[in-house]
Design a protein around this motif. Structure first.
Motif, PDB file in Angstrom:
ATOM      1  N   ALA A 195       0.841  -1.240   0.037  1.00  0.00           N
ATOM      2  CA  ALA A 195      -0.030   0.062   0.058  1.00  0.00           C
ATOM      3  C   ALA A 195       1.085   1.230  -0.005  1.00  0.00           C
ATOM      4  CB  ALA A 195      -0.992   0.066   1.257  1.00  0.00           C
ATOM      5  N   ARG A 196       1.998   1.161   0.777  1.00  0.00           N
ATOM      6  CA  ARG A 196       3.096   2.403   0.920  1.00  0.00           C
ATOM      7  C   ARG A 196       3.461   2.559  -0.377  1.00  0.00           C
ATOM      8  NH1 ARG A 196       8.014   1.981   1.420  1.00  0.00           N
ATOM      9  NH2 ARG A 196       7.990  -0.072   2.747  1.00  0.00           N
ATOM     10  N   LEU A 197       3.905   1.569  -1.065  1.00  0.00           N
ATOM     11  CA  LEU A 197       4.680   1.790  -2.544  1.00  0.00           C
ATOM     12  C   LEU A 197       3.395   2.052  -3.606  1.00  0.00           C
ATOM     13  CD1 LEU A 197       6.969  -1.500  -2.544  1.00  0.00           C
ATOM     14  CD2 LEU A 197       7.715   1.040  -2.460  1.00  0.00           C
ATOM     15  N   ALA A 198       2.368   1.545  -3.384  1.00  0.00           N
ATOM     16  CA  ALA A 198       1.532   2.070  -4.374  1.00  0.00           C
ATOM     17  C   ALA A 198       1.149   3.467  -4.279  1.00  0.00           C
ATOM     18  CB  ALA A 198       0.136   1.306  -4.123  1.00  0.00           C
ATOM     19  N   CYS A 199       1.092   3.924  -3.240  1.00  0.00           N
ATOM     20  CA  CYS A 199       0.904   5.389  -2.954  1.00  0.00           C
ATOM     21  C   CYS A 199       1.769   6.404  -3.641  1.00  0.00           C
ATOM     22  CB  CYS A 199       0.665   5.649  -1.620  1.00  0.00           C
ATOM     23  SG  CYS A 199      -1.002   5.595  -0.688  1.00  0.00           S
ATOM     24  N   ARG A 200       3.141   5.805  -3.756  1.00  0.00           N
ATOM     25  CA  ARG A 200       4.138   6.551  -4.269  1.00  0.00           C
ATOM     26  C   ARG A 200       4.359   6.307  -5.716  1.00  0.00           C
ATOM     27  NH1 ARG A 200       8.583   5.444   0.556  1.00  0.00           N
ATOM     28  NH2 ARG A 200       7.355   6.374   2.407  1.00  0.00           N
ATOM     29  N   ARG A 201       4.065   5.169  -6.155  1.00  0.00           N
ATOM     30  CA  ARG A 201       4.375   4.730  -7.769  1.00  0.00           C
ATOM     31  C   ARG A 201       3.297   4.818  -8.733  1.00  0.00           C
ATOM     32  NH1 ARG A 201       8.291  -0.569  -6.250  1.00  0.00           N
ATOM     33  NH2 ARG A 201      10.133   0.680  -5.375  1.00  0.00           N
ATOM     34  N   ALA A 202       2.096   4.739  -7.950  1.00  0.00           N
ATOM     35  CA  ALA A 202       0.843   4.598  -8.899  1.00  0.00           C
ATOM     36  C   ALA A 202       0.968   5.899  -9.851  1.00  0.00           C
ATOM     37  CB  ALA A 202      -0.393   4.626  -8.200  1.00  0.00           C
ATOM     38  N   THR A 203       0.494   5.323 -11.205  1.00  0.00           N
ATOM     39  CA  THR A 203       0.338   6.595 -12.033  1.00  0.00           C
ATOM     40  C   THR A 203      -1.089   7.136 -11.811  1.00  0.00           C
ATOM     41  OG1 THR A 203      -0.591   4.885 -13.666  1.00  0.00           O
ATOM     42  CG2 THR A 203       1.477   5.204 -13.971  1.00  0.00           C
ATOM     43  N   GLU A 204      -1.349   8.211 -12.412  1.00  0.00           N
ATOM     44  CA  GLU A 204      -2.750   9.050 -12.109  1.00  0.00           C
ATOM     45  C   GLU A 204      -3.814   7.982 -12.535  1.00  0.00           C
ATOM     46  OE1 GLU A 204      -3.620  11.712 -10.481  1.00  0.00           O
ATOM     47  OE2 GLU A 204      -1.256  11.802 -10.133  1.00  0.00           O
ATOM     48  N   GLY A 205      -3.608   7.082 -13.489  1.00  0.00           N
ATOM     49  CA  GLY A 205      -4.735   6.195 -14.001  1.00  0.00           C
ATOM     50  C   GLY A 205      -4.596   5.011 -12.914  1.00  0.00           C
ATOM     51  N   GLU A 206      -3.664   4.526 -12.507  1.00  0.00           N
ATOM     52  CA  GLU A 206      -3.472   3.646 -11.597  1.00  0.00           C
ATOM     53  C   GLU A 206      -4.180   3.991 -10.087  1.00  0.00           C
ATOM     54  OE1 GLU A 206       0.227   0.794 -13.041  1.00  0.00           O
ATOM     55  OE2 GLU A 206       0.623   2.603 -11.544  1.00  0.00           O
ATOM     56  N   LEU A 207      -4.075   5.126  -9.932  1.00  0.00           N
ATOM     57  CA  LEU A 207      -4.694   5.828  -8.653  1.00  0.00           C
ATOM     58  C   LEU A 207      -6.204   5.685  -8.887  1.00  0.00           C
ATOM     59  CD1 LEU A 207      -4.303   6.901  -5.697  1.00  0.00           C
ATOM     60  CD2 LEU A 207      -3.895   9.000  -6.840  1.00  0.00           C
ATOM     61  N   GLN A 208      -6.502   6.401  -9.969  1.00  0.00           N
ATOM     62  CA  GLN A 208      -8.112   6.451 -10.149  1.00  0.00           C
ATOM     63  C   GLN A 208      -8.600   5.101 -10.074  1.00  0.00           C
ATOM     64  OE1 GLN A 208      -9.807   9.228 -10.550  1.00  0.00           O
ATOM     65  NE2 GLN A 208     -11.347   7.906  -9.859  1.00  0.00           N
ATOM     66  N   GLU A 209      -7.923   3.937 -10.538  1.00  0.00           N
ATOM     67  CA  GLU A 209      -8.650   2.539 -10.591  1.00  0.00           C
ATOM     68  C   GLU A 209      -8.458   1.785  -9.112  1.00  0.00           C
ATOM     69  OE1 GLU A 209      -9.120  -1.452 -12.353  1.00  0.00           O
ATOM     70  OE2 GLU A 209      -9.425   0.747 -13.154  1.00  0.00           O
ATOM     71  N   ILE A 210      -7.517   2.502  -8.172  1.00  0.00           N
ATOM     72  CA  ILE A 210      -7.671   2.093  -7.034  1.00  0.00           C
ATOM     73  C   ILE A 210      -8.910   2.391  -6.302  1.00  0.00           C
ATOM     74  CG2 ILE A 210      -6.638   2.084  -4.606  1.00  0.00           C
ATOM     75  CD1 ILE A 210      -3.782   1.826  -6.021  1.00  0.00           C
ATOM     76  N   LEU A 211      -9.012   3.732  -6.625  1.00  0.00           N
ATOM     77  CA  LEU A 211     -10.212   4.469  -5.899  1.00  0.00           C
ATOM     78  C   LEU A 211     -11.439   4.126  -6.310  1.00  0.00           C
ATOM     79  CD1 LEU A 211      -8.961   8.142  -5.999  1.00  0.00           C
ATOM     80  CD2 LEU A 211      -8.991   6.521  -4.146  1.00  0.00           C
ATOM     81  N   ASP A 212     -11.761   3.553  -7.654  1.00  0.00           N
ATOM     82  CA  ASP A 212     -13.002   3.131  -8.254  1.00  0.00           C
ATOM     83  C   ASP A 212     -13.121   1.814  -7.780  1.00  0.00           C
ATOM     84  OD1 ASP A 212     -12.913   5.437  -9.821  1.00  0.00           O
ATOM     85  OD2 ASP A 212     -12.202   4.458 -11.578  1.00  0.00           O
ATOM     86  N   ARG A 213     -12.089   0.920  -7.702  1.00  0.00           N
ATOM     87  CA  ARG A 213     -12.458  -0.450  -7.163  1.00  0.00           C
ATOM     88  C   ARG A 213     -12.759  -0.441  -5.589  1.00  0.00           C
ATOM     89  NH1 ARG A 213     -11.642  -0.356 -11.739  1.00  0.00           N
ATOM     90  NH2 ARG A 213     -13.814   0.135 -11.563  1.00  0.00           N
TER      91      ARG A 213
END
Length: 227
Positions: free
Chosen positions: A107-125
Motif C-alpha cells: 500500500a505504501r509503495l502503491a501510494c508513491r508509484r501509482a500513475t494517475e490512471g492506476e490511482l484512479q483505478e484503486i479509488l474506483d475499485r
C-alpha cells in the motif's frame, strides 16, 4: 494440536454430548438457545455459529419455526470433519499472516508509484467494494479487484506473483462470514480510511491503515491475536 476458535470448540463439545455422552439422541430437540448457551458457558452468538457448523456437517437439523434437532444420521458420523476444518482454519490464518507481511508495504509503495490512471483505478475499485458491502451483496470480486489494483500499482514483479494468495484469502474470508456483521462493518471503515490516504498519496498512512485492516480481519474471524 492446531488451535481452534471458540465456536469450533463449542461445536466439538456439543458433538460430544451427542456422540460420546449420548445426552442428546437422534431425533431429539436441543434445549433452547438461552439454556444451552448458559450450560456451555458461551455467548448465544458463539452457540449459533457452532450449531451452523454442526448443521453443515449433517449432525444437526434446523427446522424453521420448530427448533434445532439432532439428525437421525448423527450417531453414524465419526469426527464429522473436525480435522479437516482445523486444517482449513490453520491455512486461512497462514494466508492472512502472509498478507499482513506484504500488503501494508505494498500500500505504501502503491501510494508513491501509482500513475494517475492506476490511482484512479484503486479509488474506483474501492468504491465498488464499498457499494457491495452497503447493499449487502457478495463483495468477493470487488474486494479482489481493489486489493489487486493496489498490488499492481507497486510496479513490483514479485509482489504481483503474490496476487493468488490475496485471491484465496479474500474468497475464504467472505465465505467465512465477511459479508455480514462486524467484519463487514470493519472492512467498510478500513477501506474508507485506505482510500483517504490514497487520495492524499500518503504512503505511511496507507501502510498503517492496511496493517490495521489485516489485523482487524484476523481478529474478526478469530484467526489469531498474536499479530
Amino acid at each position: 494440536m492446531e488451535k481452534q476458535n471458540l465456536s469450533q470448540q463449542t461445536a466439538r463439545r456439543l458433538y460430544n454430548l451427542i456422540a460420546a455422552e449420548k445426552r442428546l439422541l437422534p431425533g431429539e430437540k436441543l434445549p433452547n438457545e438461552v439454556e444451552l448457551s448458559r450450560e456451555m458457558g458461551v455467548s448465544r452468538a458463539t452457540l449459533r455459529e457452532a450449531i451452523r457448523t454442526l448443521a453443515a456437517q449433517g449432525v444437526l437439523e434446523v427446522r424453521r419455526g420448530r427448533g434445532t434437532f439432532v439428525s437421525q444420521q448423527a450417531g453414524a458420523l465419526e469426527d464429522f470433519g473436525f480435522d479437516r476444518l482445523d486444517r482449513v482454519r490453520a491455512q486461512l490464518e497462514d494466508l492472512f499472516e502472509l498478507r499482513s507481511i506484504f500488503e501494508p508495504p505494498a500500500a505504501r509503495l502503491a501510494c508513491r508509484r501509482a500513475t494517475e490512471g492506476e490511482l484512479q483505478e484503486i479509488l474506483d475499485r474501492g468504491r465498488e467494494a464499498e457499494a457491495c458491502i452497503r447493499a449487502g451483496l457478495d463483495r468477493t470480486q470487488a474486494d479482489l479487484a481493489f486489493h489487486a489494483a493496489i498490488v499492481r500499482a507497486t510496479h513490483n514483479e514479485f509482489m504481483m506473483r503474490l496476487l493468488p494468495i490475496i485471491r484465496q484469502a479474500v474468497s475464504a474470508a467472505v465465505r467465512d462470514g465477511g459479508h455480514r456483521g462486524q467484519l463487514a462493518r470493519d472492512t467498510l471503515r478500513d477501506h474508507a480510511l485506505l482510500l483517504e490516504f490514497f487520495r492524499k498519496r500518503d504512503g505511511a498512512g496507507a501502510e498503517l491503515a492496511m496493517a490495521l485492516h489485516m489485523r482487524r480481519a484476523m481478529e474478526g474471524m478469530e484467526l489469531s491475536d498474536g499479530l
